[in-house]
Design an enzyme around this catalytic site. Structure first.
Site, PDB file in Angstrom:
ATOM      1  CB  CYS A 179      -0.768   0.340   1.501  1.00 43.13           C
ATOM      2  SG  CYS A 179      -1.986   2.096   1.242  1.00 43.13           S
TER       3      CYS A 179
ATOM      4  CD  GLU B 153      -0.448  -1.492  -5.897  1.00 44.75           C
ATOM      5  OE1 GLU B 153      -0.027  -1.425  -6.985  1.00 44.75           O
ATOM      6  OE2 GLU B 153      -0.717  -2.214  -4.520  1.00 44.75           O
TER       7      GLU B 153
END
Length: 221
Positions: A2, A105
């Site tokens: 992340c 992402e």
């Protein structure tokens, strides 16, 4: 992994959701492009109950002589969390929840272009990332720092990336925060397949200077 996320929940609503006493210095919300080294919203447990505090996203081990003395540790792998010197003590003693609304992402085209995806809970609820924290520095320079724990991606998200943040459900928060004894290690695994969904967003978010709610608006895939 992340490397960027969004938080849109008001500070008072966050405090209520997590039954935590908020600090007066919490970061402003909404923030649709939370980046490494930013201050983030972190829930920690203590003798007087839970607190909602701002911490630097980027864990600083106690042996770092400066903020840039080593790698920028924004993520901590669940598989090695208990063994890595940087995180070993924090895994046992300093676990926390890092609050988000969703995270980003990226995938790549055959030409190498980076395509961002926004990932959020299907039920619209805020996300609680599992995290670890560490106080670093001395005197006036002392600050709290944190990292997001990551796991292998579940089948749903593996089409985008092979890693994902460890996301905890409300009934798991007390165990991770150390409020109900031992056994937090059993939480170190990918979450349920049906919790998250994702869609393509504008490449504007590729810049860490980008801002605004348009960053999480869907665009054609």
């Amino acid at each position: 992994m992340c490397g960027r996320f969004a938080i849109t929940l008001p500070n008072d609503a966050m405090a209520q959701l997590f039954s935590a006493r908020p600090a007066n210095t919490l970061p402003a919300v909404p923030n649709f492009n939370v980046c490494p080294t930013n201050q983030v919203h972190v829930v920690r447990a203590g003798d007087s109950g839970r607190r909602l505090n701002p911490l630097r996203w980027g864990f600083l081990p106690h042996w770092y002589k400066s903020e840039t003395a080593g790698p920028l540790l924004i993520n901590a792998r669940a598989e090695t969390l208990a063994d890595k010197p940087a995180f070993r003590a924090a895994c046992r003693e300093r676990r926390c929840l890092i609050v988000a609304t969703g995270f980003y992402e990226w995938t790549k085209t055959e030409q190498g272009a980076r395509l961002p995806w926004y990932i959020h809970r299907k039920d619209g609820a805020p996300i609680a990332f599992a995290g670890v924290w560490q106080d670093w520095g001395k005197d006036d320079a002392r600050q709290g720092t944190c990292a997001i724990v990551t796991t292998a991606a579940n089948r749903n998200l593996s089409v985008i990336h092979h890693r994902m943040p460890l996301i905890l459900e409300p009934d798991e928060w007390p165990l991770w925060l150390g409020e109900v004894g031992r056994g937090a290690a059993r939480l170190l695994q990918p979450g349920a397949e049906d919790v998250l969904e994702f869609y393509r967003v504008d490449p504007a978010v590729n810049s860490n200077r980008a801002s605004g709610s348009n960053l999480i608006e869907p665009v054609p895939a």
